[in-house]
Design an enzyme around this catalytic site. Structure first.
Site, PDB file in Angstrom:
ATOM      1  N   LYS A  78     -28.696  54.896  69.859  1.00  0.00           N
ATOM      2  CA  LYS A  78     -27.529  55.512  69.229  1.00  0.00           C
ATOM      3  C   LYS A  78     -27.211  54.770  67.942  1.00  0.00           C
ATOM      4  O   LYS A  78     -27.253  53.538  67.894  1.00  0.00           O
ATOM      5  CB  LYS A  78     -26.330  55.405  70.196  1.00  0.00           C
ATOM      6  CG  LYS A  78     -25.094  56.124  69.732  1.00  0.00           C
ATOM      7  CD  LYS A  78     -25.100  57.583  70.128  1.00  0.00           C
ATOM      8  CE  LYS A  78     -24.008  58.371  69.429  1.00  0.00           C
ATOM      9  NZ  LYS A  78     -24.340  58.729  68.034  1.00  0.00           N
ATOM     10  N   LYS A 102     -23.439  46.414  69.829  1.00  0.00           N
ATOM     11  CA  LYS A 102     -22.142  47.110  69.837  1.00  0.00           C
ATOM     12  C   LYS A 102     -22.008  48.002  71.072  1.00  0.00           C
ATOM     13  O   LYS A 102     -21.007  47.977  71.774  1.00  0.00           O
ATOM     14  CB  LYS A 102     -22.067  47.972  68.571  1.00  0.00           C
ATOM     15  CG  LYS A 102     -20.692  48.417  68.188  1.00  0.00           C
ATOM     16  CD  LYS A 102     -20.716  49.333  66.972  1.00  0.00           C
ATOM     17  CE  LYS A 102     -21.200  48.671  65.697  1.00  0.00           C
ATOM     18  NZ  LYS A 102     -20.989  49.531  64.517  1.00  0.00           N
ATOM     19  N   LYS A 114     -30.485  52.905  63.879  1.00  0.00           N
ATOM     20  CA  LYS A 114     -29.794  53.211  62.620  1.00  0.00           C
ATOM     21  C   LYS A 114     -30.768  53.930  61.721  1.00  0.00           C
ATOM     22  O   LYS A 114     -31.975  53.712  61.791  1.00  0.00           O
ATOM     23  CB  LYS A 114     -29.344  51.917  61.935  1.00  0.00           C
ATOM     24  CG  LYS A 114     -28.239  52.127  60.940  1.00  0.00           C
ATOM     25  CD  LYS A 114     -26.924  52.289  61.665  1.00  0.00           C
ATOM     26  CE  LYS A 114     -25.734  52.229  60.781  1.00  0.00           C
ATOM     27  NZ  LYS A 114     -24.528  51.907  61.550  1.00  0.00           N
ATOM     28  N   THR A 198     -13.005  54.963  64.630  1.00  0.00           N
ATOM     29  CA  THR A 198     -13.345  53.584  64.250  1.00  0.00           C
ATOM     30  C   THR A 198     -12.076  52.850  63.820  1.00  0.00           C
ATOM     31  O   THR A 198     -11.836  51.699  64.198  1.00  0.00           O
ATOM     32  CB  THR A 198     -14.418  53.567  63.140  1.00  0.00           C
ATOM     33  OG1 THR A 198     -15.465  54.459  63.518  1.00  0.00           O
ATOM     34  CG2 THR A 198     -14.989  52.179  62.938  1.00  0.00           C
ATOM     35  N   ASN A 229     -13.409  56.305  55.604  1.00  0.00           N
ATOM     36  CA  ASN A 229     -13.092  56.774  56.948  1.00  0.00           C
ATOM     37  C   ASN A 229     -12.508  55.666  57.827  1.00  0.00           C
ATOM     38  O   ASN A 229     -11.552  55.889  58.563  1.00  0.00           O
ATOM     39  CB  ASN A 229     -14.356  57.380  57.589  1.00  0.00           C
ATOM     40  CG  ASN A 229     -14.127  57.751  59.032  1.00  0.00           C
ATOM     41  OD1 ASN A 229     -14.338  56.942  59.933  1.00  0.00           O
ATOM     42  ND2 ASN A 229     -13.648  58.945  59.261  1.00  0.00           N
ATOM     43  N   SER A 358     -18.084  58.653  69.870  1.00  0.00           N
ATOM     44  CA  SER A 358     -19.356  59.381  69.780  1.00  0.00           C
ATOM     45  C   SER A 358     -19.903  59.622  71.186  1.00  0.00           C
ATOM     46  O   SER A 358     -20.419  60.698  71.510  1.00  0.00           O
ATOM     47  CB  SER A 358     -20.394  58.573  68.995  1.00  0.00           C
ATOM     48  OG  SER A 358     -20.314  58.843  67.627  1.00  0.00           O
TER      49      SER A 358
END
Ligand code: GLU
Length: 424
Positions: A78, A102, A114, A198, A229, A358
């Site tokens: 992810k 994370k 990523k 976030t 964001n 997510s």
């Protein structure tokens, strides 16, 4: 992979080496098995593609695209997709490893990955960005998958790009598969609360840390660097909690007002001003390099990596740093921060609210049943508090910083995953 393959450009430390430096410190303190450390020191898969795109002027330009899967020991990988000019294999590898840590810290059933494209999205038209994004999605068709590798937005991307990617992916596989990507617009299977998640995680972590430190949220001030964001939602949510925001800034301008900045006014201003703060009148404009070292109790770096370094760390006045960005503090700045007894809630915990929601989006997509925003926020806050508590406890148990404690928390879970799945 030897570390010699991750050397950075002259003058800059390799980001992946910065990850390994922290991993090694944590591994030593917790006595991590060397075999497990070895597995986690190398990403499991790196994909690099070349994307030739017809630009609006009719000329062809070739872009570099990346996707790196760091680990899949705790579940499908992810992590977001970044559009920026400094995207390179080292950076993507570091960001992918951070996603593994994370997700583990946040107790999500995911590995880490990523992706990114080296481009300047601000200088491209919507049509160019759409062609580039669809081309990237096509070239990653064998990498992405709802139970395989699930991308999301990151710097320079948003729900718009996620919509193009899911559309392209659906066409390729011939069916609707919303769970292949998260951070989608709500109308096509996104989750309520994902946009602000976030920033919400930053807020929840800040409150948790203040409580442990015996500080009253209504008596502290904060500076938030970054107004995209993460930063804008974090600033808004912190100010809604009664924290006085005295400084804000983005790549165009920085501002300070000891009496407090009206964050709704700043958000409205940016919305009407091409999403930038330049020209905002609600505070005094200051030099960008002054923002992080100005007077405040809480500092939230929520923009770029490596902004807190050996030079400015000694001048930081905050008692608490909450890392909204990925990698905002260099490993050289860590001991300075620790010596100054500044509590630092590290990126892999502080900004894990995004990937947590997510995960909720992916769960909702799989179930085909959608939750209210309140349900999402409540579940998010519970998960975030649990994650914070486990890192805090590890920092006490292992007598170490929150950063190293977060790595230890992640490595404890990853060690189980690697061992149970039988990597050897
Ligand atoms: N890009 C975000 C991060 O760095 C979100 C990743 C995700 O939701 O998968 O955490």
């Amino acid at each position: 992979m030897s570390t010699s393959t991750v050397k950075a450009d002259a003058g800059h430390q390799s980001m992946f080496e910065a990850v390994l430096a922290r991993l090694d410190v944590a591994a030593k303190i917790m006595n991590l098995s060397e075999e497990v450390a070895q597995v986690l020191r190398s990403p499991s898969k790196e994909v690099k593609v070349s994307l030739p795109i017809t630009m609006d002027d009719g000329k062809i330009r070739v872009f570099e695209g990346y996707r790196t899967i760091h680990s899949t020991h705790l579940g499908p990988s992810k992590g977001g997709i970044r559009y920026a000019m400094d995207v390179n294999s080292d950076e993507v590898m570091a960001l992918a490893a951070w996603m593994s840590f994370k997700c583990a810290v946040a107790n999500l059933p995911y590995g880490g990955a990523k992706g990114g494209i080296k481009c300047d999205p601000r200088s491209m038209s919507v049509g160019e960005l759409e062609r580039l994004t669809r081309s990237y999605a096509k070239s990653m068709k064998d990498v992405f998958g709802v139970n395989k590798d699930i991308p999301a937005p990151d710097m320079g991307t948003s729900g718009r790009e996620m919509a193009w990617i899911v559309d392209e992916f659906n066409k390729i596989i011939g069916e609707d598969s919303p769970g292949v990507i998260t951070g989608k617009p709500v109308s096509i299977g996104g989750s309520l609360g994902r946009d602000a998640a976030t920033g919400r995680g930053v807020m929840v972590n800040t409150l948790a840390a203040l409580k442990k430190m015996g500080l009253n949220k209504n008596e502290v001030t904060a500076i938030v660097q970054g107004f995209g964001n993460v930063g804008s939602h974090a600033a808004r949510l912190l100010s809604e909690q009664g924290i006085k925001i005295v400084g804000i800034g983005d790549h165009t301008a920085s501002f300070y007002n000891e009496k407090g900045i009206d964050i709704s006014a700043a958000i409205d201003f940016a919305a009407k001003n091409n999403r930038v703060l330049k020209g905002f009148k609600g505070a005094t404009e200051i030099q960008a390099d002054q923002l992080l070292i100005s007077k405040c109790d809480v500092l939230v770096p929520a923009a770029l990596q490596n902004v807190i370094n050996e030079e400015n760390a000694p001048k930081i006045q905050a008692k608490l740093i909450v890392e909204g960005a990925n990698g905002p503090t260099t490993p050289e700045a860590d001991p300075i921060i620790n010596e100054k007894k500044i509590v630092c809630v590290p990126d892999i915990l502080a900004n894990s609210g995004g990937v947590t929601v997510s995960y909720f989006e992916w769960v909702q997509n799989k179930a085909g049943y959608y939750w209210t925003e309140d349900e999402v926020n409540t579940k998010h806050d519970i998960k975030m508090d649990i994650a914070f508590e486990s890192v805090w406890n590890n920092s006490i148990q292992f007598k170490t910083s929150m950063r190293i404690a977060a790595y230890i928390t992640a490595l404890q879970k990853l060690e189980q995953g690697v061992k149970l799945k039988g990597a050897f």
